[in-house]
Write an enzyme that holds these catalytic residues in place. Structure first.
Site, PDB file in Angstrom:
ATOM      1  N   CYS A   1       3.569  -2.956  25.165  1.00  0.00           N
ATOM      2  CA  CYS A   1       3.469  -1.763  24.324  1.00  0.00           C
ATOM      3  C   CYS A   1       2.032  -1.643  23.838  1.00  0.00           C
ATOM      4  CB  CYS A   1       4.476  -1.788  23.169  1.00  0.00           C
ATOM      5  SG  CYS A   1       4.184  -3.033  21.907  1.00  0.00           S
TER       6      CYS A   1
ATOM      7  N   ASN B   1       1.624  -4.805  20.765  1.00  0.00           N
ATOM      8  CA  ASN B   1       2.341  -6.067  20.946  1.00  0.00           C
ATOM      9  C   ASN B   1       2.804  -6.673  19.623  1.00  0.00           C
ATOM     10  OD1 ASN B   1       1.741  -9.361  22.338  1.00  0.00           O
ATOM     11  ND2 ASN B   1       3.513  -8.075  22.652  1.00  0.00           N
TER      12      ASN B   1
ATOM     13  N   CYS C   1       5.501  -4.650  17.810  1.00  0.00           N
ATOM     14  CA  CYS C   1       6.778  -3.987  17.513  1.00  0.00           C
ATOM     15  C   CYS C   1       7.710  -4.003  18.725  1.00  0.00           C
ATOM     16  CB  CYS C   1       6.560  -2.549  17.034  1.00  0.00           C
ATOM     17  SG  CYS C   1       5.672  -2.403  15.471  1.00  0.00           S
ATOM     18  N   ARG C   2       7.480  -3.083  19.653  1.00  0.00           N
ATOM     19  CA  ARG C   2       8.427  -2.879  20.754  1.00  0.00           C
ATOM     20  C   ARG C   2       8.454  -4.019  21.765  1.00  0.00           C
ATOM     21  NH1 ARG C   2       6.143   2.849  22.414  1.00  0.00           N
ATOM     22  NH2 ARG C   2       4.247   1.728  21.783  1.00  0.00           N
ATOM     23  N   SER C   3       7.302  -4.407  22.284  1.00  0.00           N
ATOM     24  CA  SER C   3       7.317  -5.422  23.348  1.00  0.00           C
ATOM     25  C   SER C   3       7.779  -6.796  22.868  1.00  0.00           C
ATOM     26  CB  SER C   3       5.977  -5.483  24.084  1.00  0.00           C
ATOM     27  OG  SER C   3       4.901  -5.725  23.219  1.00  0.00           O
TER      28      SER C   3
ATOM     29  N   ASP D   1       7.477   4.272  19.480  1.00  0.00           N
ATOM     30  CA  ASP D   1       6.856   3.286  18.598  1.00  0.00           C
ATOM     31  C   ASP D   1       7.411   3.444  17.181  1.00  0.00           C
ATOM     32  OD1 ASP D   1       5.216   1.511  17.259  1.00  0.00           O
ATOM     33  OD2 ASP D   1       3.363   2.254  18.179  1.00  0.00           O
TER      34      ASP D   1
END
Length: 158
Positions: A13, A16, A18-20, A130
């Protein structure tokens, strides 16, 4: 007995944090629960260098913990080597995909298949938004998307 081939996946993301890291932690739990973690190399990274060395956003950590998942991940930026060593690089949105494709064009012998993680979503939600400027509910939405997508991805490539 046939020897298992190790596969590898890098979740990406923007920062690196939050999402990933959520996707990485979800996928680690899936393969651990199915007793196939020895067959996988799993990591996550960022297209940017803003957060290198930082822990995931506390809201991401809290969301994962609410689902019984821990993470000790530290943010890192995607490197040229990642395009050569990982089988799959799965990202969260079109901007990530553009950046990764641009970087991969500069890499000789790129072997990674670069795709949107959302392309595996059975509910057809292609983009994983995000949640950084959002609230806990947005992190939960990301978690649920990652669970659906990671399950479908694992089923397809297993």
């Amino acid at each position: 007995m046939a020897e298992q081939v190790t596969k590898s996946v890098l979740f990406v993301c923007l920062g690196n944090i939050c999402r990933s890291p959520i996707a990485e932690a979800v996928f680690r739990k899936l393969v651990t629960d199915q007793n196939i973690s020895d067959n996988w190399v799993i990591d996550s990274g960022a297209v940017s260098d803003w957060n290198v060395g930082r822990s995931p956003d506390p809201r991401a950590v809290s969301c994962l913990r609410n689902h019984g998942i821990n993470t000790a991940h530290k943010a890192r930026q995607v490197t040229k080597e990642d395009f050569v060593t990982f089988d799959y690089i799965l990202c969260m949105d079109e901007s990530n995909l553009r950046d990764l494709n641009r970087k991969s064009n500069q890499v000789k012998n790129c072997r990674a298949k670069i795709e949107l993680l959302g392309s595996y979503d059975p509910q057809k939600q292609l983009i994983i938004e995000d949640p950084y400027y959002g609230n806990d509910a947005d992190f939960e939405t990301v978690y649920q998307q990652c669970v659906r997508c990671c399950r479908a991805f694992l089923e397809k490539v297993r």
